[in-house]
Design a protein around this motif. Structure first.
Motif, PDB file in Angstrom:
ATOM      1  N   ALA A 154    -134.054  -4.106  27.221  1.00  0.00           N
ATOM      2  CA  ALA A 154    -135.452  -3.682  27.083  1.00  0.00           C
ATOM      3  C   ALA A 154    -135.580  -2.168  26.955  1.00  0.00           C
ATOM      4  CB  ALA A 154    -136.265  -4.189  28.284  1.00  0.00           C
ATOM      5  N   ASN A 155    -134.854  -1.431  27.810  1.00  0.00           N
ATOM      6  CA  ASN A 155    -135.004   0.029  27.750  1.00  0.00           C
ATOM      7  C   ASN A 155    -134.430   0.600  26.458  1.00  0.00           C
ATOM      8  OD1 ASN A 155    -132.371  -0.569  28.454  1.00  0.00           O
ATOM      9  ND2 ASN A 155    -132.156   1.195  29.834  1.00  0.00           N
ATOM     10  N   GLN A 156    -133.333   0.005  25.974  1.00  0.00           N
ATOM     11  CA  GLN A 156    -132.745   0.488  24.717  1.00  0.00           C
ATOM     12  C   GLN A 156    -133.650   0.144  23.535  1.00  0.00           C
ATOM     13  OE1 GLN A 156    -128.755  -0.874  23.999  1.00  0.00           O
ATOM     14  NE2 GLN A 156    -128.652   0.028  21.963  1.00  0.00           N
ATOM     15  N   ALA A 157    -134.252  -1.040  23.548  1.00  0.00           N
ATOM     16  CA  ALA A 157    -135.160  -1.435  22.473  1.00  0.00           C
ATOM     17  C   ALA A 157    -136.385  -0.530  22.440  1.00  0.00           C
ATOM     18  CB  ALA A 157    -135.580  -2.893  22.654  1.00  0.00           C
ATOM     19  N   ASP A 158    -136.899  -0.196  23.619  1.00  0.00           N
ATOM     20  CA  ASP A 158    -138.043   0.725  23.676  1.00  0.00           C
ATOM     21  C   ASP A 158    -137.693   2.069  23.047  1.00  0.00           C
ATOM     22  OD1 ASP A 158    -139.634  -1.120  24.892  1.00  0.00           O
ATOM     23  OD2 ASP A 158    -139.366  -0.335  26.928  1.00  0.00           O
ATOM     24  N   PHE A 159    -136.485   2.537  23.361  1.00  0.00           N
ATOM     25  CA  PHE A 159    -136.078   3.838  22.840  1.00  0.00           C
ATOM     26  C   PHE A 159    -135.940   3.801  21.322  1.00  0.00           C
ATOM     27  CE2 PHE A 159    -132.710   6.979  21.821  1.00  0.00           C
ATOM     28  CZ  PHE A 159    -133.393   8.120  22.226  1.00  0.00           C
ATOM     29  N   LEU A 160    -135.345   2.720  20.792  1.00  0.00           N
ATOM     30  CA  LEU A 160    -135.173   2.619  19.346  1.00  0.00           C
ATOM     31  C   LEU A 160    -136.518   2.536  18.635  1.00  0.00           C
ATOM     32  CD1 LEU A 160    -132.133   0.152  19.121  1.00  0.00           C
ATOM     33  CD2 LEU A 160    -132.160   2.597  18.570  1.00  0.00           C
ATOM     34  N   ARG A 161    -137.479   1.847  19.237  1.00  0.00           N
ATOM     35  CA  ARG A 161    -138.812   1.778  18.631  1.00  0.00           C
ATOM     36  C   ARG A 161    -139.452   3.166  18.565  1.00  0.00           C
ATOM     37  NH1 ARG A 161    -139.073  -2.999  21.938  1.00  0.00           N
ATOM     38  NH2 ARG A 161    -139.047  -4.883  20.633  1.00  0.00           N
ATOM     39  N   LYS A 162    -139.203   3.981  19.578  1.00  0.00           N
ATOM     40  CA  LYS A 162    -139.767   5.335  19.590  1.00  0.00           C
ATOM     41  C   LYS A 162    -139.197   6.199  18.464  1.00  0.00           C
ATOM     42  CE  LYS A 162    -142.185   4.897  23.441  1.00  0.00           C
ATOM     43  NZ  LYS A 162    -143.663   4.961  23.440  1.00  0.00           N
ATOM     44  N   LEU A 163    -138.001   5.836  18.001  1.00  0.00           N
ATOM     45  CA  LEU A 163    -137.352   6.640  16.970  1.00  0.00           C
ATOM     46  C   LEU A 163    -137.829   6.296  15.562  1.00  0.00           C
ATOM     47  CD1 LEU A 163    -133.640   6.785  18.208  1.00  0.00           C
ATOM     48  CD2 LEU A 163    -135.477   8.437  18.565  1.00  0.00           C
ATOM     49  N   ALA A 164    -138.670   5.289  15.428  1.00  0.00           N
ATOM     50  CA  ALA A 164    -139.181   4.905  14.111  1.00  0.00           C
ATOM     51  C   ALA A 164    -140.701   4.902  14.150  1.00  0.00           C
ATOM     52  CB  ALA A 164    -138.664   3.523  13.715  1.00  0.00           C
ATOM     53  N   ALA A 165    -141.305   5.574  13.163  1.00  0.00           N
ATOM     54  CA  ALA A 165    -142.766   5.583  13.052  1.00  0.00           C
ATOM     55  C   ALA A 165    -143.171   4.343  12.282  1.00  0.00           C
ATOM     56  CB  ALA A 165    -143.240   6.847  12.333  1.00  0.00           C
ATOM     57  N   ALA A 166    -143.099   3.188  12.960  1.00  0.00           N
ATOM     58  CA  ALA A 166    -143.309   1.901  12.305  1.00  0.00           C
ATOM     59  C   ALA A 166    -144.790   1.641  12.078  1.00  0.00           C
ATOM     60  CB  ALA A 166    -142.695   0.783  13.138  1.00  0.00           C
ATOM     61  N   ASP A 167    -145.088   0.934  11.002  1.00  0.00           N
ATOM     62  CA  ASP A 167    -146.458   0.532  10.731  1.00  0.00           C
ATOM     63  C   ASP A 167    -146.878  -0.547  11.716  1.00  0.00           C
ATOM     64  OD1 ASP A 167    -146.378   2.260   8.605  1.00  0.00           O
ATOM     65  OD2 ASP A 167    -145.916   0.696   7.126  1.00  0.00           O
ATOM     66  N   ALA A 168    -148.172  -0.557  12.014  1.00  0.00           N
ATOM     67  CA  ALA A 168    -148.686  -1.503  13.000  1.00  0.00           C
ATOM     68  C   ALA A 168    -148.668  -2.938  12.473  1.00  0.00           C
ATOM     69  CB  ALA A 168    -150.099  -1.110  13.407  1.00  0.00           C
ATOM     70  N   ASP A 169    -148.768  -3.106  11.146  1.00  0.00           N
ATOM     71  CA  ASP A 169    -148.917  -4.449  10.585  1.00  0.00           C
ATOM     72  C   ASP A 169    -147.665  -4.949   9.859  1.00  0.00           C
ATOM     73  OD1 ASP A 169    -149.031  -2.616   8.605  1.00  0.00           O
ATOM     74  OD2 ASP A 169    -150.786  -3.440   7.567  1.00  0.00           O
ATOM     75  N   GLY A 170    -146.529  -4.363  10.136  1.00  0.00           N
ATOM     76  CA  GLY A 170    -145.341  -4.844   9.447  1.00  0.00           C
ATOM     77  C   GLY A 170    -144.096  -4.121   9.896  1.00  0.00           C
ATOM     78  N   PRO A 171    -142.939  -4.493   9.293  1.00  0.00           N
ATOM     79  CA  PRO A 171    -141.654  -3.902   9.707  1.00  0.00           C
ATOM     80  C   PRO A 171    -141.375  -2.541   9.096  1.00  0.00           C
ATOM     81  CG  PRO A 171    -141.293  -5.516   7.969  1.00  0.00           C
ATOM     82  CD  PRO A 171    -142.781  -5.537   8.269  1.00  0.00           C
ATOM     83  N   ASP A 172    -142.226  -2.085   8.177  1.00  0.00           N
ATOM     84  CA  ASP A 172    -141.974  -0.814   7.500  1.00  0.00           C
ATOM     85  C   ASP A 172    -142.213   0.366   8.436  1.00  0.00           C
ATOM     86  OD1 ASP A 172    -141.505  -2.367   5.321  1.00  0.00           O
ATOM     87  OD2 ASP A 172    -143.410  -1.934   4.316  1.00  0.00           O
ATOM     88  N   ALA A 173    -141.539   1.481   8.150  1.00  0.00           N
ATOM     89  CA  ALA A 173    -141.721   2.728   8.902  1.00  0.00           C
ATOM     90  C   ALA A 173    -141.698   3.889   7.921  1.00  0.00           C
ATOM     91  CB  ALA A 173    -140.630   2.893   9.958  1.00  0.00           C
ATOM     92  N   SER A 174    -142.660   4.777   8.050  1.00  0.00           N
ATOM     93  CA  SER A 174    -142.737   5.911   7.124  1.00  0.00           C
ATOM     94  C   SER A 174    -141.832   7.059   7.541  1.00  0.00           C
ATOM     95  CB  SER A 174    -144.180   6.407   7.020  1.00  0.00           C
ATOM     96  OG  SER A 174    -144.667   6.782   8.304  1.00  0.00           O
ATOM     97  N   ALA A 175    -141.284   6.998   8.738  1.00  0.00           N
ATOM     98  CA  ALA A 175    -140.390   8.067   9.202  1.00  0.00           C
ATOM     99  C   ALA A 175    -139.472   7.525  10.287  1.00  0.00           C
ATOM    100  CB  ALA A 175    -141.188   9.254   9.736  1.00  0.00           C
ATOM    101  N   GLY A 176    -138.297   8.118  10.371  1.00  0.00           N
ATOM    102  CA  GLY A 176    -137.349   7.752  11.405  1.00  0.00           C
ATOM    103  C   GLY A 176    -136.605   8.982  11.891  1.00  0.00           C
ATOM    104  N   LEU A 177    -136.066   8.900  13.099  1.00  0.00           N
ATOM    105  CA  LEU A 177    -135.404  10.044  13.711  1.00  0.00           C
ATOM    106  C   LEU A 177    -133.922   9.798  13.927  1.00  0.00           C
ATOM    107  CD1 LEU A 177    -137.902  11.217  16.509  1.00  0.00           C
ATOM    108  CD2 LEU A 177    -137.403  12.343  14.330  1.00  0.00           C
TER     109      LEU A 177
END
Length: 845
Positions: A154-177
């Motif tokens: 859970a903590n690793q998944a949370d961190f990975l999500r923070k590294l991607a500026a994912a769209d709210a309605d899909g798997p796409d992300a306009s930016a990643g770190l």
């Protein structure tokens, strides 16, 4: 004032060579100090003396930073970076980092590699499944990404999500770190910050060269503020351009047509000499200001700080104000020569009349700028002091060096018979500008009341505009907006709320080694998980604190700590027994994990006197004020036990600056205008026994300030540390304008029986000089509008507005007020002015 001007006139007439020699010697001395000038960053100069700043400084002193790691954030931007192209770009970045210069400095740890990316799960899954990266499709990447998040802790998944500026309605992300951790302990011991800067710049250059389809940017605070040198180049360019523009316009303003025996060569030579003389005096004033600024600085007297971004634009201000002084002085000298007076008598008359007005203008303007001393920002206080110094030396040099050189040149021409007074005679054949300005007197003659009503209505609109201004501040303001570091910072703010590098500290001062304090901090840590913009991993706030260090060691059942943990009665909720010996628990923690504990606990004289929470946040500058308020709420239990709680960070300090600017803008406006008005009232009381002339002279300046605020609202210019100087700048520009008009009207009113003739004469002579000065300085300050630095560009806009409005107020509003004031006294059967008082002060002969 009269005695000062007479003394300067006497010294200049008696020994012009002596004046030049003294100025030369002082210039050499002050120039040697000016060469020692040092600069400081906007962070230092704009940091107010607030609890947040003090807390930041105390944290550096109290806690061992253990700063052996530095972070660089690499940002990938595209329509969708969770894609096959994104995977290949990330893999190439990792390859370059692992095989290039940075490889030896990566901070690889057992719990975290030196390079962490938003696609780490995809890369691991592809490797486990034997999928070649070159063959991956976008659909496969999306599936692998979703699968990696499902299978990660859970903590690793949370961190990975923070590294991607994912769209709210899909798997796409306009930016990643991609986050790169550097071990600075591996850098050369004698390399210092320069070695780290070179390393980070090398990494940035290497990865950003990959921008092809997907944009790649690199960010760190060192990369960002390493671009401050661009400011020096920008100011140098602006200064040189303003200097050239003013030189050309002065050539037009000073140009005299040859008449009655005069030659075009002589006319051009005269014009060039006056232009060169004006610029020489202004450059000398700038040199003196910088030398005195160093003497007042940290190396010597410690009155001001080192030169900052805002104090480095003072030379541009001095060019504008010096031009105004010179145009009036040279214009009056030429007028007296044109009347057939001798050179010595013309110099004495010009300095004696304009000089007195300049004394008052200098004092009032300097005091106007010195009102910045009430500003909460050190940079603005220094700006006020150094600008006042510059104005004072410009005045002194204009009344000594300029007439001394002009006296020597024209005495020789007078002896040779090559000085042609008829070239300067303007009464019978005035130039175009005086003729045009003289026509504005019709408003004061025919419709003074409607003129004032319209201007007051516009002033009311300006006041409304002032109430609508937005207050802003960012430590990146003085960096070019198109600089790579600034663009990367803005991307982080927009996409990631500041990125994973944002850190907020909460300093806790007091006795933190009591059971009550420890339990309150445990409650605060629990509260943090629900605070907006505080990062959480696995449901817990991402924060280092005394509680988290104790919890970690207890969870690992560290043998050096467990006896103290058991003795303290530590519960699963991380609270201790009411009679626990918390100091003994801290001692055990310090012995077992000195580096981690030293970051969050401070001990002095055998007592634990402070602690801190180091919290990972993502508020950015836009939500920093709200984060500060929320943190104070979360730490209310700690404050309730008597400890002092202060949240601080770069972003919070920016928010505090905005808050203090907002609260001080109206106060600064009123204070500046009030001080200037009191000085003018006192002056006109002693000068002509007409104190209300002081109110009349300052009233148009108040309108100038309001009109300019109104234009700021119209053009969307925010209130910031630079535009916060508007009140002082408007007074600095407007008061000399109105003082010249009032003093010339006093003189002309004694010369003409009809007040309308006096108004027209004032408009033709002083109004024309003001117009020439205004157009020249507007052109000079207009150069600032071309700046790539937002605050400098805005200052150029605001100053051009202020100069233009000062001219309008001086030639339209003030004459109307003077006409009504004159009429009121005449209707009461009183003498408008005291002739003897005017003669005593040198305004009439």
């Amino acid at each position: 004032m009269k005695r000062l001007v007479r003394m300067l006139t006497w010294v200049t007439e008696r020994s012009p060579w002596g004046v030049i020699l003294i100025v030369a010697i002082l210039s050499v001395v002050l120039g040697s100090y000016a060469s020692q000038m040092e600069t400081q960053s906007s962070q230092e100069s704009f940091a107010p003396d607030t609890p947040e700043i003090q807390a930041s400084e105390e944290i550096d002193q109290l806690f061992s930073t253990g700063a052996t790691e530095q972070v660089i954030q690499i940002i990938l931007s595209d329509s969708d970076v969770i894609s096959a192209d994104g995977v290949r770009t990330v893999a190439e970045i990792q390859r370059r980092l692992r095989s290039g210069t940075a490889a030896g400095y990566l901070s690889d740890r057992a719990d975290r590699p030196g390079v962490v990316t938003y696609l780490d799960g995809v890369l691991q899954a592809a490797q486990m499944q034997g999928l070649p990266l070159d063959a991956l499709t976008d659909e496969q990447v999306d599936q692998l990404y979703a699968l990696s998040l499902q299978n990660a802790p859970a903590n690793q998944a949370d961190f990975l999500r923070k590294l991607a500026a994912a769209d709210a309605d899909g798997p796409d992300a306009s930016a990643g770190l991609v986050v790169v951790f550097l071990d600075t302990s591996k850098l050369p011991a004698d390399g210092g910050i320069a070695a780290l800067g070179n390393l980070e710049q090398g990494i940035a250059d290497d990865v950003t060269s990959l921008s092809d389809g997907i944009q790649v940017q690199a960010f760190s605070m060192l990369l960002l503020f390493g671009e401050e040198s661009d400011f020096q180049q920008e100011v140098g360019r602006l200064f040189a351009t303003a200097f050239l523009v003013i030189l050309l316009i002065l050539g037009y303003v000073y140009f005299v047509r040859p008449r009655n025996g005069g030659s075009w060569i002589g006319s051009v030579r005269r014009t060039a000499a006056d232009v060169a003389l004006t610029l020489l005096v202004i450059m000398t004033a700038i040199l003196w200001m910088q030398g005195i600024g160093v003497l007042l600085g940290p190396k010597y007297l410690g009155v001001v700080g080192n030169f900052s971004e805002i104090t480095q634009i003072i030379p541009v201000l001095l060019i504008g104000m010096g031009v105004d002084y010179a145009i009036h002085l040279i214009g009056r000298y030429r007028e007296e020569i044109g009347k057939g007076k001798t050179v010595d008598r013309s110099v004495a008359r010009a300095v004696g009349t304009v000089g007195i007005a300049l004394v008052l203008a200098t004092v009032t303007t300097a005091v106007g700028f010195l009102t910045n001393l009430i500003s909460p920002l050190p940079g603005l206080r220094d700006f006020g002091i150094l600008t006042a110094v510059g104005i004072a030396v410009a005045f002194l040099l204009m009344l000594t060096l300029l007439p001394a050189i002009r006296l020597l040149l024209d005495r020789r021409a007078e002896r040779r018979g090559t000085l042609h007074p008829e070239m300067f005679e303007t009464e019978s054949n005035p130039r175009l500008l005086p003729r045009l300005v003289a026509k504005t007197a019709v408003l004061a003659e025919r419709i003074p009341i409607p003129t004032l009503i319209v201007t007051l209505l516009l002033g009311g609109l300006g006041w409304y505009g002032l109430t609508q201004l937005e207050t802003t501040f960012s430590f990146t303001d003085f960096l070019p907006k198109d600089a790579p570091g600034v663009v990367a910072f803005q991307t982080l703010e927009e996409k990631f709320g500041g990125g994973v590098g944002e850190q907020t500290n909460v300093l806790i001062k007091g006795d933190v080694a009591t059971p009550e304090a420890f339990n309150a901090m445990a409650q605060a840590w629990t509260n943090l998980a629900g605070v907006e913009d505080v990062e959480t991993f696995g449901g817990f706030a991402a924060a280092d604190s005394p509680v988290s260090v104790v919890a970690k060691l207890a969870q690992n059942r560290d043998p050096a700590v467990m006896p103290a943990v058991v003795a303290a009665g530590l519960t699963p909720e991380l609270t201790v027994a009411p009679d626990a010996d918390v100091a003994a628990l801290y001692d055990a923690v310090m012995a077992a994990a000195p580096e981690e504990a030293g970051k969050v606990l401070a001990k002095a004289d055998g007592r634990y006197v402070a602690s801190q929470f180091v919290i990972q946040t993502s508020a950015g500058e836009s939500r920093a004020a709200a984060l500060r308020a929320n943190l104070l709420d979360a730490f209310a239990p700690v404050a309730a036990v008597g400890a002092e709680v202060v949240p601080t960070s770069t972003e919070i300090i920016s928010a505090v600056i905005v808050e203090q600017l907002s609260s001080s803008q109206v106060r600064s406006l009123f204070f500046t205008i009030l001080v200037a008005m009191l000085l003018l009232i006192i002056n006109f009381w002693f000068e002509v026994k007409r104190p209300f002339l002081g109110v009349i002279t300052i009233a148009p300046v108040a309108l100038v300030v309001l009109w300019t605020f109104g234009m700021m609202a119209v053009f969307g210019i925010p209130f910031n540390p630079v535009t916060a100087t508007l009140s002082a700048i408007a007074v600095g520009i407007g008061v000399p304008f109105t003082i010249h008009v009032t003093h010339r009207f006093e003189e002309d009113r004694m010369r003409y029986e009809d007040p309308e003739d006096a108004i027209r004469s004032t408009a033709r002579h002083t109004g024309a000089a003001l117009a020439g000065s205004a157009f020249t300085t507007m052109a000079g300050f207009g150069v600032l509008i071309t700046s790539s630095l937002g605050p400098i560009r805005q200052m150029g806009q605001v100053t051009v507005f202020a100069i233009g409005f000062a001219l309008i107020a001086s030639v339209l509003v003030l004459p109307s007020m003077l006409a009504l004031w004159d009429s009121w006294h005449r209707k009461r059967g009183e003498a408008v002015l005291d002739r003897e008082a005017l003669a005593e002060h040198g305004f009439i002969e």
